[in-house]
Write a protein that holds these residues in place. Structure first.
Motif, short mmCIF file in Angstrom:
data_model
loop_
_atom_site.label_atom_id
_atom_site.label_comp_id
_atom_site.label_asym_id
_atom_site.label_seq_id
_atom_site.Cartn_x
_atom_site.Cartn_y
_atom_site.Cartn_z
N ILE A 1 0.84 -1.20 0.00
CA ILE A 1 0.00 0.00 0.00
C ILE A 1 0.87 1.25 0.00
O ILE A 1 0.65 2.19 -0.75
N THR A 2 1.85 1.26 0.86
CA THR A 2 2.78 2.39 0.99
C THR A 2 4.19 1.82 1.13
O THR A 2 4.39 0.85 1.86
N ASN A 3 5.15 2.46 0.45
CA ASN A 3 6.53 2.00 0.57
C ASN A 3 7.49 3.17 0.35
O ASN A 3 8.34 3.15 -0.54
N GLU A 4 7.34 4.19 1.19
CA GLU A 4 8.21 5.36 1.10
C GLU A 4 9.63 4.97 1.54
O GLU A 4 9.82 4.43 2.62
N GLY A 5 10.59 5.24 0.71
CA GLY A 5 11.97 4.87 1.00
C GLY A 5 12.33 3.49 0.49
O GLY A 5 13.49 3.07 0.59
N ASN A 6 11.32 2.75 -0.05
CA ASN A 6 11.55 1.41 -0.63
C ASN A 6 12.24 0.45 0.33
O ASN A 6 13.08 -0.36 -0.08
N GLY A 7 11.85 0.51 1.59
CA GLY A 7 12.46 -0.39 2.58
C GLY A 7 11.85 -1.78 2.59
O GLY A 7 12.53 -2.76 2.94
N TYR A 8 10.56 -1.88 2.18
CA TYR A 8 9.92 -3.20 2.22
C TYR A 8 10.05 -3.90 0.87
O TYR A 8 9.78 -3.32 -0.19
N ASN A 9 10.43 -5.19 0.94
CA ASN A 9 10.57 -6.01 -0.26
C ASN A 9 9.53 -7.12 -0.21
O ASN A 9 9.67 -8.08 0.55
N PRO A 10 8.46 -7.03 -1.02
CA PRO A 10 7.39 -8.03 -0.97
C PRO A 10 7.84 -9.42 -1.45
O PRO A 10 7.22 -10.43 -1.11
N HIS A 11 8.91 -9.47 -2.24
CA HIS A 11 9.40 -10.76 -2.72
C HIS A 11 10.24 -11.46 -1.67
O HIS A 11 10.22 -12.69 -1.55
N TYR A 12 10.94 -10.66 -0.88
CA TYR A 12 11.76 -11.21 0.21
C TYR A 12 10.94 -11.35 1.49
O TYR A 12 11.27 -12.14 2.38
N GLY A 13 9.84 -10.58 1.57
CA GLY A 13 8.96 -10.64 2.74
C GLY A 13 9.53 -9.96 3.97
O GLY A 13 9.22 -10.35 5.10
N ALA A 14 10.38 -8.95 3.77
CA ALA A 14 11.01 -8.29 4.92
C ALA A 14 11.22 -6.81 4.64
O ALA A 14 11.31 -6.38 3.47
N PHE A 15 11.30 -6.06 5.71
CA PHE A 15 11.68 -4.66 5.64
C PHE A 15 13.17 -4.58 5.93
O PHE A 15 13.66 -5.13 6.92
N VAL A 16 13.92 -3.88 5.07
CA VAL A 16 15.36 -3.70 5.25
C VAL A 16 15.60 -2.20 5.48
O VAL A 16 15.26 -1.37 4.62
N ALA A 17 16.16 -1.85 6.62
CA ALA A 17 16.31 -0.44 7.02
C ALA A 17 17.23 0.32 6.06
O ALA A 17 18.41 -0.02 5.94
N PRO A 18 16.72 1.37 5.40
CA PRO A 18 17.57 2.18 4.52
C PRO A 18 18.59 3.02 5.30
O PRO A 18 19.66 3.31 4.80
N VAL A 19 18.22 3.42 6.54
CA VAL A 19 19.12 4.21 7.39
C VAL A 19 19.03 3.69 8.82
O VAL A 19 18.05 3.03 9.20
N SER A 20 20.02 3.99 9.61
CA SER A 20 19.99 3.62 11.03
C SER A 20 19.05 4.56 11.77
O SER A 20 18.96 5.75 11.46
N GLY A 21 18.34 4.03 12.76
CA GLY A 21 17.43 4.88 13.52
C GLY A 21 16.47 4.08 14.38
O GLY A 21 16.62 2.87 14.55
N THR A 22 15.49 4.79 14.92
CA THR A 22 14.44 4.19 15.75
C THR A 22 13.20 4.01 14.90
O THR A 22 12.69 4.99 14.33
N TYR A 23 12.69 2.78 14.84
CA TYR A 23 11.55 2.45 13.99
C TYR A 23 10.39 1.91 14.82
O TYR A 23 10.59 1.36 15.91
N VAL A 24 9.20 2.06 14.27
CA VAL A 24 7.99 1.50 14.87
C VAL A 24 7.38 0.49 13.90
O VAL A 24 7.22 0.80 12.71
N PHE A 25 7.05 -0.70 14.41
CA PHE A 25 6.45 -1.74 13.58
C PHE A 25 5.17 -2.25 14.22
O PHE A 25 5.04 -2.27 15.45
#
Length: 219
Positions: A105-129
């Motif tokens: 639905i949303t993938n700003e920064g292209n961090g989520y890969n639907p084929h791999y089934g995972a979010f890969v952090a583009p930058v270091s930081g504090t995230y909420v999931f």
């Protein structure tokens, strides 16, 4: 003297003030030195009070300026956010197999890969999931939210008997380094494999709260 400069400024004003206000009705009133000194003292007290007010306002403005700077810095956090749901049912999942949320639905920064089934952090930081999973009717399931292959928390769906459905979910705040990955996977294996209901009932989301090295601002 503390008020030397103030007195040098006020003396001419006081003389003008006294000259203008020396007549009351038809009678002249001459101001004594004692009354003059009293007037000066009163004016100086007022100046001290105004200076105190000005100093307090200055400190308040400095504080607001500091908050504004921090807020601006926080506002420069890169826009990284995603939400993905399941359109297709995920069935017969083996142990530690990832759930592939196939509808992005949303993938700003292209961090989520639907084929791999995972979010890969583009930058270091504090995230909420956050994640919400729906079971198939009458089928239970055990799933895990993983960070770099390590369990963060588990979700259990108890869709037992009678064709009942069940949901499981949770939210978490994680500190990630660049290239760390977060995914949802089957916890264990059952005879027919784990399953998650699709039709947009199950969802996985996350976003960057603050980049590493950035100060969080609340309020």
């Amino acid at each position: 003297m503390k008020h030397t400069m103030n007195i040098s400024i006020l003396l001419p004003l006081c003389f003008v003030f006294l000259a203008v206000n020396c007549v009351y009705g038809d009678e002249e009133k001459f101001v004594t030195r004692q009354e003059f000194d009293k007037t000066i003292t009163t004016l100086l007290k007022r100046i001290d009070h105004q200076q105190t007010v000005i100093n307090a306002l200055g400190k308040k403005l400095e504080k607001q300026s500091d908050i504004g700077t921090k807020t601006k810095r926080h506002a420069q956090t890169p826009l990284i956010a995603f939400s993905a749901t399941l359109q297709s049912h995920q069935e017969h999942l083996g142990i530690h197999q990832k759930v592939l949320f196939d509808t992005v639905i949303t993938n700003e920064g292209n961090g989520y890969n639907p084929h791999y089934g995972a979010f890969v952090a583009p930058v270091s930081g504090t995230y909420v999931f956050s994640a919400t999973l729906l079971s198939h009717a009458g089928v239970s399931g055990n799933f895990e939210l993983m960070k770099n292959g390590t369990v963060v928390y588990r979700m259990y769906m108890g869709g037992h008997g009678g064709g009942d459905y069940d949901t499981a979910g949770g939210s978490i705040i994680l500190k990630l380094s660049q290239r760390d990955d977060v995914a949802i996977q089957a916890m264990d294996s059952v005879s027919n494999g784990q399953s998650v209901h699709g039709d947009l009932h199950s969802i996985f989301s996350g976003f960057l709260l603050a980049e590493a090295g950035e100060e969080l601002v609340v309020g």
